[in-house]
Design a protein around this motif. Structure first.
Motif, PDB file in Angstrom:
ATOM      1  N   UNK A   2       0.834  -1.191   0.000  1.00 20.17           N
ATOM      2  CA  UNK A   2       0.000   0.000   0.000  1.00 20.17           C
ATOM      3  C   UNK A   2       0.876   1.250   0.000  1.00 20.17           C
ATOM      4  N   UNK A   3       0.522   2.243  -0.805  1.00 25.06           N
ATOM      5  CA  UNK A   3       1.279   3.511  -0.791  1.00 25.06           C
ATOM      6  C   UNK A   3       0.425   4.578  -0.121  1.00 25.06           C
ATOM      7  N   UNK A   4       0.893   5.076   1.022  1.00 22.37           N
ATOM      8  CA  UNK A   4       0.162   6.134   1.717  1.00 22.37           C
ATOM      9  C   UNK A   4       0.979   7.417   1.637  1.00 22.37           C
ATOM     10  N   UNK A   5       0.323   8.596   1.694  1.00 28.21           N
ATOM     11  CA  UNK A   5       1.078   9.841   1.619  1.00 28.21           C
ATOM     12  C   UNK A   5       1.942  10.089   2.865  1.00 28.21           C
ATOM     13  N   UNK A   6       1.589   9.465   3.996  1.00 23.76           N
ATOM     14  CA  UNK A   6       2.353   9.614   5.236  1.00 23.76           C
ATOM     15  C   UNK A   6       1.900   8.497   6.173  1.00 23.76           C
ATOM     16  N   UNK A   7       2.698   8.246   7.222  1.00 28.95           N
ATOM     17  CA  UNK A   7       2.276   7.259   8.224  1.00 28.95           C
ATOM     18  C   UNK A   7       2.334   7.904   9.605  1.00 28.95           C
ATOM     19  N   UNK A   8       1.753   7.225  10.550  1.00 27.05           N
ATOM     20  CA  UNK A   8       1.623   7.790  11.897  1.00 27.05           C
ATOM     21  C   UNK A   8       2.969   7.811  12.609  1.00 27.05           C
ATOM     22  N   UNK A 190      -4.244  -0.884   4.664  1.00 25.08           N
ATOM     23  CA  UNK A 190      -4.158   0.556   4.964  1.00 25.08           C
ATOM     24  C   UNK A 190      -3.925   0.767   6.460  1.00 25.08           C
ATOM     25  N   UNK A 191      -4.745   0.075   7.254  1.00 23.49           N
ATOM     26  CA  UNK A 191      -4.659   0.219   8.711  1.00 23.49           C
ATOM     27  C   UNK A 191      -3.282  -0.243   9.204  1.00 23.49           C
ATOM     28  N   UNK A 192      -2.816  -1.364   8.669  1.00 19.55           N
ATOM     29  CA  UNK A 192      -1.500  -1.882   9.091  1.00 19.55           C
ATOM     30  C   UNK A 192      -0.390  -0.896   8.727  1.00 19.55           C
ATOM     31  N   UNK A 193      -0.461  -0.361   7.506  1.00 19.98           N
ATOM     32  CA  UNK A 193       0.612   0.535   7.048  1.00 19.98           C
ATOM     33  C   UNK A 193       0.579   1.864   7.805  1.00 19.98           C
TER      34      UNK A 193
END
Ligand code: ADP
Ligand code: 5GP
Length: 205
Positions: A2-8, A190-193
């Protein structure tokens, strides 16, 4: 992957699921809650009547209109909207406190304006995911098939959906909900990433 714009990078965080009514938010959020023990659901308040099988305090806090407006006045809501005529929905600040004080990440299921407001408030501590139905026609079919709405309530939801579908670009991630098993897997990824957690339970869905 998954490609996210940022992570927590601050714990705990928020994942906001938003979409027009009938797109599959509740179905996906329930799946995630049964798959990851580190997640808590923000129970919204509303003055709409409960559907059969909905439980006060679990699905929503069902308020009388007078009660809802009193809570607005006293500043209990982080955001609230009149989503349909005379139908109010709002996120209680006490829900965020409750879930974070239990050291869990928060899942939201809210409409697009509320989602934008919460995203603005929490910035990169929150990932806002738009759930996209394959088409308007399929969205309407799903709403009808759910059989939870009166004819009038169905009309209100359909009338609002066209506008809401134009909001997809305003959020961090768009999740297509066509085949449900695929959507579940993508939502899990998504949640994992974003939150950096792993599955607690294997589900058969
Ligand atoms: P929302 O919470 O966004 O209003 P729901 O989760 O209640 O939407 O889903 C609306 C209806 O569509 C429900 O009856 C649900 O079982 C069904 N549904 C959700 N996702 C899918 C899917 N991918 N394929 C077929 N039906 C679906
Ligand atoms: P329903 O009546 O189908 O449960 O919800 C109608 C719409 O209101 C859905 O899009 C749902 O996500 C949204 N909603 C539920 N809770 C809240 C909330 O606290 N705030 C906002 N802004 N919308 C909400």
């Amino acid at each position: 992957m998954i490609k996210l714009p940022f992570t927590l990078n601050k714990e705990p965080g928020i994942v906001i699921f938003t979409a027009p009514s009938g797109a599959g938010k509740t179905t996906i959020v329930r799946h995630l809650l049964s798959t990851f023990k580190e997640l808590g659901f923000s129970v919204s308040a509303t003055n709409r009547p409960a559907r059969p099988h909905e439980v006060d305090g679990k699905d929503y806090y069902f308020y009388r209109t007078r009660e809802f407006l009193r809570e607005v006045k006293s500043g209990s809501f982080l955001e609230w909207e009149e989503v349909y005529d005379d139908q109010f929905y709002g996120t209680l600040g006490s829900e965020v406190d409750r879930i974070w004080s239990n050291n869990k990440h928060i899942l939201f299921d809210i409409e697009v304006n509320g989602a934008s407001n919460l995203k603005e408030k929490y910035g990169e501590r929150a990932l806002a995911v738009f759930i996209k139905p394959p088409s308007k026609e399929i969205l309407f079919q799903r709403l009808k098939k759910r059989k939870t709405e009166t004819e009038a309530s169905l009309k209100k939801r359909i009338a609002r959906a066209g506008k809401e579908l134009t909001f997809e670009d305003k959020f961090d991630y768009v999740l297509l909900n066509d085949d449900l098993a695929t959507a579940f897997r993508e939502a899990e990824a998504i949640v994992e990433a974003f939150l950096g957690i792993t599955k607690t339970r294997e589900t058969s869905e």
